[in-house]
Design a protein around this motif. Sequence first.
Motif, PDB file in Angstrom:
ATOM      1  N   THR A 308       2.823  -8.132  -7.867  1.00  0.00           N
ATOM      2  CA  THR A 308       4.088  -8.643  -8.127  1.00  0.00           C
ATOM      3  C   THR A 308       5.045  -7.608  -7.540  1.00  0.00           C
ATOM      4  OG1 THR A 308       3.337 -10.320 -10.199  1.00  0.00           O
ATOM      5  CG2 THR A 308       5.792  -9.453  -9.717  1.00  0.00           C
ATOM      6  N   ALA A 311       5.047  -7.332  -3.833  1.00  0.00           N
ATOM      7  CA  ALA A 311       5.670  -8.393  -3.241  1.00  0.00           C
ATOM      8  C   ALA A 311       7.175  -8.391  -3.312  1.00  0.00           C
ATOM      9  CB  ALA A 311       5.195  -9.754  -3.720  1.00  0.00           C
ATOM     10  N   GLU A 312       7.632  -7.768  -4.613  1.00  0.00           N
ATOM     11  CA  GLU A 312       9.195  -7.914  -4.626  1.00  0.00           C
ATOM     12  C   GLU A 312       9.958  -6.687  -3.579  1.00  0.00           C
ATOM     13  OE1 GLU A 312       9.312  -9.042  -9.365  1.00  0.00           O
ATOM     14  OE2 GLU A 312       9.693  -7.028  -8.672  1.00  0.00           O
ATOM     15  N   ASP A 317       8.356 -12.097  -2.431  1.00  0.00           N
ATOM     16  CA  ASP A 317       7.920 -12.678  -3.653  1.00  0.00           C
ATOM     17  C   ASP A 317       8.510 -14.433  -3.843  1.00  0.00           C
ATOM     18  OD1 ASP A 317      10.420 -11.135  -3.721  1.00  0.00           O
ATOM     19  OD2 ASP A 317      10.745 -11.983  -5.650  1.00  0.00           O
ATOM     20  N   GLY A 318       9.598 -14.550  -3.009  1.00  0.00           N
ATOM     21  CA  GLY A 318      10.032 -15.976  -2.960  1.00  0.00           C
ATOM     22  C   GLY A 318       9.350 -17.016  -2.172  1.00  0.00           C
ATOM     23  N   ARG A 320       6.393 -19.074  -0.778  1.00  0.00           N
ATOM     24  CA  ARG A 320       5.439 -20.338  -1.592  1.00  0.00           C
ATOM     25  C   ARG A 320       4.165 -19.639  -1.534  1.00  0.00           C
ATOM     26  NH1 ARG A 320       5.927 -25.468  -3.089  1.00  0.00           N
ATOM     27  NH2 ARG A 320       3.962 -26.681  -2.982  1.00  0.00           N
ATOM     28  N   GLN A 323       3.773 -16.816  -3.815  1.00  0.00           N
ATOM     29  CA  GLN A 323       3.853 -17.283  -5.294  1.00  0.00           C
ATOM     30  C   GLN A 323       2.454 -17.871  -5.739  1.00  0.00           C
ATOM     31  OE1 GLN A 323       7.555 -19.399  -5.876  1.00  0.00           O
ATOM     32  NE2 GLN A 323       8.828 -17.667  -5.788  1.00  0.00           N
ATOM     33  N   GLU A 324       1.975 -18.783  -4.696  1.00  0.00           N
ATOM     34  CA  GLU A 324       0.627 -19.167  -5.342  1.00  0.00           C
ATOM     35  C   GLU A 324      -0.552 -18.333  -5.419  1.00  0.00           C
ATOM     36  OE1 GLU A 324      -2.729 -22.719  -3.304  1.00  0.00           O
ATOM     37  OE2 GLU A 324      -1.017 -21.635  -2.017  1.00  0.00           O
ATOM     38  N   ASP A 325      -0.552 -17.206  -4.588  1.00  0.00           N
ATOM     39  CA  ASP A 325      -1.336 -16.354  -4.993  1.00  0.00           C
ATOM     40  C   ASP A 325      -1.165 -15.490  -6.250  1.00  0.00           C
ATOM     41  OD1 ASP A 325      -3.243 -16.482  -2.830  1.00  0.00           O
ATOM     42  OD2 ASP A 325      -2.013 -14.935  -1.512  1.00  0.00           O
ATOM     43  N   LEU A 326       0.282 -15.275  -6.592  1.00  0.00           N
ATOM     44  CA  LEU A 326       0.334 -14.466  -7.927  1.00  0.00           C
ATOM     45  C   LEU A 326       0.110 -15.609  -8.817  1.00  0.00           C
ATOM     46  CD1 LEU A 326       3.860 -12.813  -6.912  1.00  0.00           C
ATOM     47  CD2 LEU A 326       1.676 -11.893  -7.250  1.00  0.00           C
ATOM     48  N   GLY A 327       0.092 -16.719  -9.033  1.00  0.00           N
ATOM     49  CA  GLY A 327      -0.172 -17.855  -9.860  1.00  0.00           C
ATOM     50  C   GLY A 327      -1.584 -17.809 -10.082  1.00  0.00           C
TER      51      GLY A 327
END
Length: 477
Positions: A308, A311-312, A317-318, A320, A323-327
Amino acid sequence: MTLLTGDRYRASLDDGRELYLHGERVTDPARHRAFAPAVDELARQLDLQHDPDHHDLLTYKDPATGHRIARAYQPTRTPEELALQRRSAEFWHAQSLGQHGRSPAFMASIALGVHDFRHRLATGRPEFGANADAWYRHVAEHDLVLSHALGDPQIDRSADPVDDPDLALRVLSEDDRGIVVRGAKQLTTLAPLAHEVLVYLSASFTQRRGEQFVVWFALPLNTPGLITLCREPLGAEPWGHGHPLGARFDEQDAMLFFDDVVVPWDRVFLLRDGDLAREGLARINAWSAYVGHIRFRERLRTLLATATLVAESIGVDGFRGVQEDLGRLAGYAELAEYFLDAAEARARRTDSGLLAPGDTAAARVWSAEVAGSAVDIVRRIGASGLLMQPTAKDLDHPRLRPHLDRWMRGRGVDAPYKSRLFRLAWELTGDGFGQRQDLYEQVHRGDLTRNRINLYKRYDNSEARARITRLADGAAE
């Protein structure tokens, strides 16, 4: 005082053990530059047991002696005690960001399993059960740091140790002193930094004709004839902020050579009984499998937090896909929590009267399956940035620094912060330390194929099978 302090732990490692690194004998691990940072980290954690803010979580008062004992050694008899052990293990593993697979909390839980299995060990020989109980009380009372030796050498896994006895640790003889053992054991994690080793598994113990290889015992690591050979350290020194994890959390892995070592009878727990050994493997690891999953959950949380922040720091981090990977990583961490809740909900009473966590076989299979994917997510998000980051001396160089500040900064972060963050991510996932941790996740739970097969064979699917059989027989027509 029974609980170790950091200073007492450091001093205790200068015990005359025969320890080798890079072709040289190491006389005092706590003072050797390759081991000192890892020793200091364990010492720091042991000191936390004496901190008033953590004392009651990390220790308990033994009702038999009134002494304070590390919480991980506590025989759990109620759901509340099991929950306390979980909270204590969570604290321990958060201290190492989930990187200490063989933390004192983990190995203490195996000693607890040996204690729990003492009545069954006594069916082999009555004194073996008493030996197991005495050893557990000894290591708990003295707050010893433990290791365990499991695998046999990788010489020729296609051959039978009965035909070539050097392929597995074996019992040579017995006399009034005890048993004499010869052979080697790998991979003994933490051995260079531990006080004692527990030996309880041989790949050949399933063979009836090879029961000279079936033996459980425990020894101090300074026992005469016991030689410890360390692998190359992974906490590389020269690069400053580039190796914060390896320097502190490299547990060291070692090969143990038993050069006709005498194991006194009071340190022998099982001998030449393959059936009892098979039964005992799951029993003595009931708590350690649970604690190991607590450690894995913390590693997943560490990977998620790192991914995270990476990415930031580069403004993705925004996206898609990111975000799927982080999810996906967040889902892994959440599922790990569910497995722990299930182990507590399915806790069972053992024949010694303790309350042990429920079976974690499925959790162990799942963990091995997703461990590599979790690491890949961090690599995918960091991408090429993980490979090229300045060192501490690069950042101090007056000619380089303006260029680093301009072209190696991130979104809202300066070049030094980004460098430290990305080099930490690389250490988690790519360098020698990260690759060792990834391999550890693949092998320390045992052979994945075997574990899947065992899970299939143990799973009770009789009701669903009967329903399908009735349908296939035409019972619904």
